[in-house]
Design an enzyme around this catalytic site. Structure first.
Site, PDB file in Angstrom:
ATOM      1  N   HIS A  20       0.819  -1.212   0.000  1.00 35.74           N
ATOM      2  CA  HIS A  20       0.000   0.000   0.000  1.00 35.74           C
ATOM      3  C   HIS A  20       0.858   1.268   0.000  1.00 35.74           C
ATOM      4  CE1 HIS A  20       0.934   0.963   4.194  1.00 35.74           C
ATOM      5  NE2 HIS A  20       0.768  -0.324   4.462  1.00 35.74           N
ATOM      6  N   GLU A  91      -2.495  -7.110   7.721  1.00 33.80           N
ATOM      7  CA  GLU A  91      -1.160  -7.137   8.307  1.00 33.80           C
ATOM      8  C   GLU A  91      -1.194  -7.900   9.638  1.00 33.80           C
ATOM      9  OE1 GLU A  91       1.876  -7.453   8.067  1.00 33.80           O
ATOM     10  OE2 GLU A  91       2.640  -5.471   7.522  1.00 33.80           O
TER      11      GLU A  91
END
Length: 198
Positions: A20, A91
């Protein structure tokens, strides 16, 4: 986990994985696990520019993202196709270390390392590896040939390690900056790294 050799697959998948864009925490070097951070303006601009570059390597049959907004926003700004989400791509949960820098953690635990040491009240590395393995195994059995994934630094590093048949802690061998790109594929029957951070 080790991907099956290509003869067992009708169309061996080629996987492009994107970290990202920039967030305030990534810019500051803070561990961002499940905290749902937005992209900075620089992160949004970078994602748009990367999308233009990746479009030259498309098309992608599937675009899938972590459901966390920093990854989902990046995937949408890449503009490479409809974006699906998969909870296995979030994550690692950093527990008590969420939001801290490595220096701040080492002030508490000298010599601490994210790939070898515990994360109190967070996700064990082996547990994270199991969900990454599950995602990769499902992907390898899917009909899609060219897949784009948008996720997070440690998740992507672990995915690369598992793709290559390495132990989870060997993800430490890789590094990926914001909007870095990893390409995972095949050389004959062997899973290989086709490109890293490029």
């Amino acid at each position: 986990m080790h991907p099956p050799s290509s003869p067992t697959l009708h169309r061996p998948v080629e996987l492009t994985v994107v970290r990202h864009g920039e967030t305030e925490w990534s810019r500051q070097g803070r561990h961002a696990g499940l905290t749902d951070l937005a992209l900075t303006e620089a992160g949004r601009a970078g994602a748009r520019a990367l999308g233009t570059r990746l479009a030259a390597h498309g098309p992608y049959e599937r675009v899938v993202s972590s459901p966390l907004q920093r990854a989902r926003q990046t995937a949408e700004l890449l503009a490479l196709g409809p974006v699906g989400t998969d909870g296995r791509l979030v994550e690692r949960d950093y527990g008590d270390y969420e939001g801290l820098t490595t220096a701040e953690i080492r002030a508490r635990v000298p010599g601490w390392h994210v790939w070898t040491d515990p994360v109190p009240h967070g996700e064990a590395l082996d547990t994270m590896a199991l969900r990454v393995d599950g995602f990769l195994q499902e992907l390898l059995q899917s009909p899609q040939h060219r897949v784009l994934v948008v996720a997070h630094a440690h998740l992507i590093r672990l995915m690369a390690a598992r793709w290559l048949g390495l132990e989870p802690r060997q993800a430490a061998l890789f590094r990926l900056d914001t909007l870095g790109v990893a390409r995972l594929g095949w050389e004959r029957e062997r899973p290989v790294l086709l490109g890293w951070n490029a």
